[in-house]
Write an enzyme that holds these catalytic residues in place. Structure first.
Site, PDB file in Angstrom:
ATOM      1  N   SER A 125       0.797  -1.261   0.229  1.00 18.91           N
ATOM      2  CA  SER A 125       0.166  -0.060  -0.134  1.00 18.91           C
ATOM      3  C   SER A 125       0.868   1.116   0.208  1.00 18.91           C
ATOM      4  O   SER A 125       1.749   1.241   0.593  1.00 18.91           O
ATOM      5  CB  SER A 125      -0.913   0.057   1.094  1.00 18.91           C
ATOM      6  N   TYR A 150      -1.910  -1.235  11.094  1.00 14.76           N
ATOM      7  CA  TYR A 150      -2.183  -1.568   9.640  1.00 14.76           C
ATOM      8  C   TYR A 150      -1.017  -1.270   8.725  1.00 14.76           C
ATOM      9  O   TYR A 150      -0.356  -2.343   8.276  1.00 14.76           O
ATOM     10  CB  TYR A 150      -3.477  -1.044   8.928  1.00 14.76           C
ATOM     11  N   LYS A 154       1.936  -3.630   6.594  1.00 13.42           N
ATOM     12  CA  LYS A 154       2.493  -3.757   5.211  1.00 13.42           C
ATOM     13  C   LYS A 154       4.039  -3.492   5.118  1.00 13.42           C
ATOM     14  O   LYS A 154       4.569  -4.289   4.394  1.00 13.42           O
ATOM     15  CB  LYS A 154       1.714  -2.659   4.556  1.00 13.42           C
TER      16      LYS A 154
HETATM   17  N1  LIG Z   1      -8.902  -1.262  -0.683  1.00 15.09           N
HETATM   18  C1  LIG Z   1      -7.810  -0.428  -0.467  1.00 15.09           C
HETATM   19  O1  LIG Z   1      -7.905   0.944  -0.121  1.00 15.09           O
HETATM   20  C2  LIG Z   1      -6.325  -1.111  -0.436  1.00 15.09           C
HETATM   21  C3  LIG Z   1      -5.383   0.026  -0.395  1.00 15.09           C
HETATM   22  C4  LIG Z   1      -3.850  -0.613  -0.191  1.00 15.09           C
HETATM   23  C5  LIG Z   1      -3.895  -1.984   0.013  1.00 15.09           C
HETATM   24  N2  LIG Z   1      -4.875  -2.806   0.163  1.00 15.09           N
HETATM   25  C6  LIG Z   1      -4.565  -4.166   0.348  1.00 15.09           C
HETATM   26  O2  LIG Z   1      -5.250  -4.801  -0.605  1.00 15.09           O
HETATM   27  C7  LIG Z   1      -5.713  -6.107  -0.138  1.00 15.09           C
HETATM   28  C8  LIG Z   1      -7.070  -6.312  -0.481  1.00 15.09           C
HETATM   29  O3  LIG Z   1      -8.073  -5.323  -0.233  1.00 15.09           O
HETATM   30  P1  LIG Z   1      -9.436  -4.954  -0.295  1.00 15.09           P
HETATM   31  O4  LIG Z   1      -9.791  -3.721  -0.511  1.00 15.09           O
HETATM   32  O5  LIG Z   1      -9.618  -6.077  -1.688  1.00 15.09           O
HETATM   33  O6  LIG Z   1      -9.836  -5.916   0.901  1.00 15.09           O
HETATM   34  P2  LIG Z   1     -11.103  -6.662   1.051  1.00 15.09           P
HETATM   35  O7  LIG Z   1     -11.263  -6.487   2.666  1.00 15.09           O
HETATM   36  O8  LIG Z   1     -12.227  -6.338   0.330  1.00 15.09           O
HETATM   37  O9  LIG Z   1     -10.665  -7.883   0.678  1.00 15.09           O
HETATM   38  C9  LIG Z   1      -9.569  -8.946   1.735  1.00 15.09           C
HETATM   39  C10 LIG Z   1     -10.321 -10.290   1.598  1.00 15.09           C
HETATM   40  O10 LIG Z   1      -9.668 -11.159   2.322  1.00 15.09           O
HETATM   41  C11 LIG Z   1     -10.363 -11.924   3.371  1.00 15.09           C
HETATM   42  N3  LIG Z   1      -9.615 -12.524   4.514  1.00 15.09           N
HETATM   43  C12 LIG Z   1      -8.915 -11.399   5.368  1.00 15.09           C
HETATM   44  N4  LIG Z   1      -8.294 -12.399   6.147  1.00 15.09           N
HETATM   45  C13 LIG Z   1      -8.266 -13.459   5.662  1.00 15.09           C
HETATM   46  C14 LIG Z   1      -7.617 -14.785   6.289  1.00 15.09           C
HETATM   47  N5  LIG Z   1      -6.901 -14.731   7.192  1.00 15.09           N
HETATM   48  N6  LIG Z   1      -8.008 -15.827   5.368  1.00 15.09           N
HETATM   49  C15 LIG Z   1      -8.719 -15.827   4.391  1.00 15.09           C
HETATM   50  N7  LIG Z   1      -9.164 -14.637   3.931  1.00 15.09           N
HETATM   51  C16 LIG Z   1      -9.286 -13.758   4.544  1.00 15.09           C
HETATM   52  C17 LIG Z   1     -11.723 -10.962   3.586  1.00 15.09           C
HETATM   53  O11 LIG Z   1     -12.604 -12.172   3.999  1.00 15.09           O
HETATM   54  C18 LIG Z   1     -11.895 -10.271   2.204  1.00 15.09           C
HETATM   55  O12 LIG Z   1     -12.717 -10.927   1.483  1.00 15.09           O
HETATM   56  C19 LIG Z   1      -5.339  -6.070   1.384  1.00 15.09           C
HETATM   57  O13 LIG Z   1      -4.077  -6.765   1.562  1.00 15.09           O
HETATM   58  C20 LIG Z   1      -5.461  -4.694   1.657  1.00 15.09           C
HETATM   59  O14 LIG Z   1      -4.781  -4.583   2.620  1.00 15.09           O
HETATM   60  C21 LIG Z   1      -5.808  -2.312   0.093  1.00 15.09           C
END
Ligand SMILES: NC(=O)c1ccc[n+]([C@@H]2O[C@H](COP(=O)([O-])OP(=O)(O)OC[C@H]3O[C@@H](n4cnc5c(N)ncnc54)[C@H](O)[C@@H]3O)[C@@H](O)[C@H]2O)c1
Length: 339
Positions: A125, A150, A154
């Site tokens: 991120s 958080y 990362k």
């Molecule tokens: N959306 C954002 O703004 C953003 C920005 C930068 C980085 N990210 C990173 O991108 C990734 C995806 O983000 P997103 O927005 O799709 O989030 P999201 O919460 O929609 O998706 C994450 C998924 O992982 C699942 N999950 C969490 N922990 C788990 C585990 N231990 N085992 C199995 N499933 C698990 C959740 O149920 C969810 O479906 C994450 O790592 C997040 O930190 C997101």
């Protein structure tokens, strides 16, 4: 077809990536524990793709389950999305965040090593940059101390990946530093599905526009930006999904012990007020919002320098803010049963 394990594949970015992978000839396999997503996502995927995506319901920290997935399927690469991602919540339950985000990466790496699977794309991120001293921010810009547990997970995960490669591990890894993902699939079959009060701006905007939230508060209009509100780089989730496909294709041609990091953004910064104005234009609705005081921990401005990802991965954003907000709005209307 090459099987790609998508951890957290029922989530926002993971589900769109499952579509992009399928369209590029990969076979996605999802593991998700539905801690932050709903099973209905799989129905949306089926509607878009015309067939089911293979799903393992469970936790990435469950080494036996992850091992079973690798034994039952010939996996050629992994995209590790699964993580807990709410910045505010991470300050309240930091141990849960460290355990989930770091623990799951360690399990995935361990099982990949056991099964001789080399290619990994990791979800990092732009939060690792904090408030950078130079803008737009480059991959080589020094990372700042994390503002939240958080953000720290990362940074730590990135460090773990570097240490792993330094150990001459037989692996090839790309960390993608996402800027602010927005938008939804144009079919409105999948999109961002926040559980409870949205922590991100766009779902809050669209939920306010349909009356689920009464009012949006803009946190601060006295920042050193063109209209005083914070600046972010909003990237369409379809573009982001495509960056994962490009990353996997690139990894296939690298030798072992490879690691690299890429910014994934548009290269454009937009203020919160610009987002609101653009949203009002595409939705043809007035948004009920007010200016409030600054919120602790918010970064003033950040947007990406995308030269490296443009050049090395041959990837660049295809959608602009208007496209993104239109797709988010259509998705919200679908969820709310409007039109
Ligand atoms: N959306 C954002 O703004 C953003 C920005 C930068 C980085 N990210 C990173 O991108 C990734 C995806 O983000 P997103 O927005 O799709 O989030 P999201 O919460 O929609 O998706 C994450 C998924 O992982 C699942 N999950 C969490 N922990 C788990 C585990 N231990 N085992 C199995 N499933 C698990 C959740 O149920 C969810 O479906 C994450 O790592 C997040 O930190 C997101």
């Amino acid at each position: 077809m090459k099987n790609i394990l998508i951890t957290g594949g029922a989530g926002y970015i993971g589900s769109h990536t499952a579509v992009a992978l399928t369209k590029s000839g990969f076979e996605p396999i999802i593991i998700d524990n539905f801690s932050n997503s709903e099973r209905s996502v799989l129905k949306g995927l089926k509607k878009i793709l015309g067939r089911d995506v293979k799903l393992y319901e469970g936790d990435c920290n469950d080494r036996d389950l992850v091992g079973k997935i690798f034994s039952e399927n010939q996996i050629s690469g992994v995209i590790h999305f699964a993580a807990s991602k709410a910045v505010g919540e991470s300050t309240q339950i930091p141990l849960t965040y460290y355990a989930n985000n770091i623990g799951s990466l360690l399990v995935i790496l361990g099982v990949m090593q056991e099964h001789g699977v080399k290619n990994l794309v990791f979800s990092s991120s732009c939060t690792v940059y904090g408030q950078p001293d130079e803008l737009p921010v480059l991959e080589s810009t020094p990372r700042k101390e994390a503002e939240s547990p958080y953000g720290n997970t990362k940074k730590i995960c990135e460090d773990i990946l570097h240490d792993y490669i330094k150990s001459k591990a037989s692996a090839r890894i790309i960390s993608l530093r996402y800027f602010n993902p927005v938008g939804a699939h144009p079919s409105s079959e999948i999109g961002e599905l926040p559980l409870g009060v949205p922590a991100n701006l766009i779902p809050f905007v669209t939920q306010t526009a349909v009356g689920i939230r009464e009012k949006l508060t803009v946190f601060g209009d006295d920042y050193d930006t063109k209209d005083g509100t914070c600046v972010r780089d909003y990237i369409h989730v379809l573009d982001l999904a495509d960056a994962h496909v490009k990353s996997l294709e690139y990894l296939e041609n690298q030798s072992d012990c490879f690691i690299d990091t890429f910014n994934v953004g548009t290269g454009q910064g937009n203020t919160i007020l610009e987002v609101i104005n653009t949203f009002e234009k595409v939705s043809e609705r007035k948004l009920n919002y007010q200016i409030g005081p600054r919120r602790g921990g918010d970064i003033e401005k950040v947007w990406a320098n995308t030269d490296k990802v443009n050049k090395v991965l041959g990837w660049s954003a295809q959608y602009n803010l208007e496209d993104s907000l239109r797709d988010s709005w259509n998705w919200q209307k679908r969820l709310s049963g409007i039109e």
